[in-house]
Write a protein that holds these residues in place. Sequence first.
Motif, PDB file in Angstrom:
ATOM      1  N   ASP A 183     -45.663  67.964   1.073  1.00 10.63           N
ATOM      2  CA  ASP A 183     -46.015  67.334   2.343  1.00 10.63           C
ATOM      3  C   ASP A 183     -46.942  68.197   3.197  1.00 10.63           C
ATOM      4  O   ASP A 183     -46.780  69.423   3.262  1.00 10.63           O
ATOM      5  CB  ASP A 183     -44.737  67.056   3.152  1.00 10.63           C
ATOM      6  N   VAL A 184     -47.872  67.541   3.874  1.00  8.86           N
ATOM      7  CA  VAL A 184     -48.825  68.228   4.750  1.00  8.86           C
ATOM      8  C   VAL A 184     -48.751  67.570   6.123  1.00  8.86           C
ATOM      9  O   VAL A 184     -49.087  66.389   6.269  1.00  8.86           O
ATOM     10  CB  VAL A 184     -50.263  68.139   4.185  1.00  8.86           C
ATOM     11  N   SER A 185     -48.292  68.328   7.115  1.00  7.73           N
ATOM     12  CA  SER A 185     -48.172  67.765   8.466  1.00  7.73           C
ATOM     13  C   SER A 185     -49.512  67.802   9.179  1.00  7.73           C
ATOM     14  O   SER A 185     -50.169  68.851   9.242  1.00  7.73           O
ATOM     15  CB  SER A 185     -47.164  68.576   9.298  1.00  7.73           C
ATOM     16  N   ALA A 186     -49.921  66.654   9.728  1.00 11.33           N
ATOM     17  CA  ALA A 186     -51.182  66.530  10.463  1.00 11.33           C
ATOM     18  C   ALA A 186     -50.865  65.990  11.852  1.00 11.33           C
ATOM     19  O   ALA A 186     -50.242  64.920  11.979  1.00 11.33           O
ATOM     20  CB  ALA A 186     -52.119  65.585   9.717  1.00 11.33           C
ATOM     21  N   GLU A 187     -51.289  66.710  12.878  1.00 12.05           N
ATOM     22  CA  GLU A 187     -50.827  66.413  14.244  1.00 12.05           C
ATOM     23  C   GLU A 187     -51.751  65.457  14.993  1.00 12.05           C
ATOM     24  O   GLU A 187     -52.975  65.593  14.948  1.00 12.05           O
ATOM     25  CB  GLU A 187     -50.697  67.735  15.011  1.00 12.05           C
ATOM     26  N   VAL A 188     -51.149  64.527  15.713  1.00 14.23           N
ATOM     27  CA  VAL A 188     -51.942  63.637  16.582  1.00 14.23           C
ATOM     28  C   VAL A 188     -52.322  64.394  17.858  1.00 14.23           C
ATOM     29  O   VAL A 188     -51.627  65.306  18.285  1.00 14.23           O
ATOM     30  CB  VAL A 188     -51.180  62.347  16.964  1.00 14.23           C
ATOM     31  N   VAL A 225     -47.152  62.529   9.604  1.00 11.14           N
ATOM     32  CA  VAL A 225     -47.759  62.508  10.943  1.00 11.14           C
ATOM     33  C   VAL A 225     -46.885  63.311  11.918  1.00 11.14           C
ATOM     34  O   VAL A 225     -45.696  63.048  12.082  1.00 11.14           O
ATOM     35  CB  VAL A 225     -47.932  61.056  11.442  1.00 11.14           C
ATOM     36  N   LYS A 226     -47.536  64.297  12.540  1.00 12.73           N
ATOM     37  CA  LYS A 226     -46.804  65.202  13.441  1.00 12.73           C
ATOM     38  C   LYS A 226     -46.984  64.717  14.882  1.00 12.73           C
ATOM     39  O   LYS A 226     -48.115  64.535  15.355  1.00 12.73           O
ATOM     40  CB  LYS A 226     -47.389  66.609  13.264  1.00 12.73           C
ATOM     41  N   ILE A 227     -45.865  64.525  15.559  1.00 12.82           N
ATOM     42  CA  ILE A 227     -45.875  63.877  16.876  1.00 12.82           C
ATOM     43  C   ILE A 227     -45.044  64.692  17.863  1.00 12.82           C
ATOM     44  O   ILE A 227     -43.914  65.102  17.543  1.00 12.82           O
ATOM     45  CB  ILE A 227     -45.291  62.453  16.748  1.00 12.82           C
ATOM     46  N   PRO A 228     -45.571  64.930  19.067  1.00 13.40           N
ATOM     47  CA  PRO A 228     -44.801  65.727  20.039  1.00 13.40           C
ATOM     48  C   PRO A 228     -43.600  64.962  20.590  1.00 13.40           C
ATOM     49  O   PRO A 228     -43.630  63.731  20.715  1.00 13.40           O
ATOM     50  CB  PRO A 228     -45.822  66.004  21.160  1.00 13.40           C
ATOM     51  N   VAL A 229     -42.564  65.720  20.928  1.00 13.98           N
ATOM     52  CA  VAL A 229     -41.321  65.112  21.402  1.00 13.98           C
ATOM     53  C   VAL A 229     -41.429  64.763  22.890  1.00 13.98           C
ATOM     54  O   VAL A 229     -40.835  65.414  23.743  1.00 13.98           O
ATOM     55  CB  VAL A 229     -40.102  66.012  21.073  1.00 13.98           C
ATOM     56  N   THR A 269     -42.810  61.121   9.491  1.00 14.61           N
ATOM     57  CA  THR A 269     -43.160  61.838  10.712  1.00 14.61           C
ATOM     58  C   THR A 269     -42.485  63.213  10.786  1.00 14.61           C
ATOM     59  O   THR A 269     -41.435  63.438  10.186  1.00 14.61           O
ATOM     60  CB  THR A 269     -42.724  61.041  11.962  1.00 14.61           C
ATOM     61  N   ASN A 270     -43.139  64.087  11.556  1.00 15.19           N
ATOM     62  CA  ASN A 270     -42.592  65.402  11.874  1.00 15.19           C
ATOM     63  C   ASN A 270     -42.612  65.520  13.395  1.00 15.19           C
ATOM     64  O   ASN A 270     -43.683  65.543  14.003  1.00 15.19           O
ATOM     65  CB  ASN A 270     -43.468  66.484  11.221  1.00 15.19           C
ATOM     66  N   CYS A 271     -41.439  65.537  14.016  1.00 14.00           N
ATOM     67  CA  CYS A 271     -41.350  65.594  15.475  1.00 14.00           C
ATOM     68  C   CYS A 271     -41.459  67.051  15.912  1.00 14.00           C
ATOM     69  O   CYS A 271     -40.602  67.881  15.563  1.00 14.00           O
ATOM     70  CB  CYS A 271     -40.026  64.985  15.931  1.00 14.00           C
TER      71      CYS A 271
END
Length: 217
Positions: free
Chosen positions: A57-62, A86-90, A108-110
């Motif tokens: 897995d490769v996390s890519a941030e919005v 998809v990396k998303i802020p909490v 997703t990755n929070c």
Amino acid sequence: MKFFIDTANLAQIKEAQDLGILDGVTTNPSLMAKEGITGRDNILKHYVDICNIVDGDVSAEVIATDFDGMVKEGEQLASLHEQIVVKIPVIKDGIKAIKYFTDNGIRTNCTLVFSAGQALLAAKAGATYVSPFIGRLDDISSDGLNLIADIRLIYDNYGYETQILAASVRHAMHIIDCAKLGADVMTGPLSSIVGLLKHPLTDIGLAQFLADYNKGN
Ligand code: G3P
């Protein structure tokens, strides 16, 4: 325990992949900038380059911070490659976006998680990963490892499947402590991973074995 490397540096990603123990990569806008990767197109291409090096897995941030923007950006990121998470802020809209992606089969990755409450909401929204930043908590004399223990307890109490991804790992001892506490994943720099190998008795023992072998040859 899964091992992710926390960098956008392709040489370091290759080195970790070649070790044969790499399960994935995490990045963030700061790590991209550190490698001189700027501009939307270059950043998207870099994600694909990373996916082509690693198997996991490769996390890519919005970058967007509103629901519609995060959904649009996240869908674009997810369409780049099947390995993208998809990396998303909490934040409030972030939790809504995680729920949207969960319902639509996008992983997703929070991120930017600093409290058990934030981690609980991420799990309720169905995040694949939750990223508590342990090093940054340690930086302000708050115990990052306590947060890992709290999240583990809460997730186990209710059977949440969200994986605890210990982030902002700074050194080998963080990895050992996170493993003892049952974090599912750790992400850190290459130095923290290869730091696990270091032991003076290994070096001394190996030197002695080679010296003794050479006596008879
Ligand atoms: O994965 C999160 C990480 O990139 C933050 O690490 O060292 O900047 O606190 P650090």
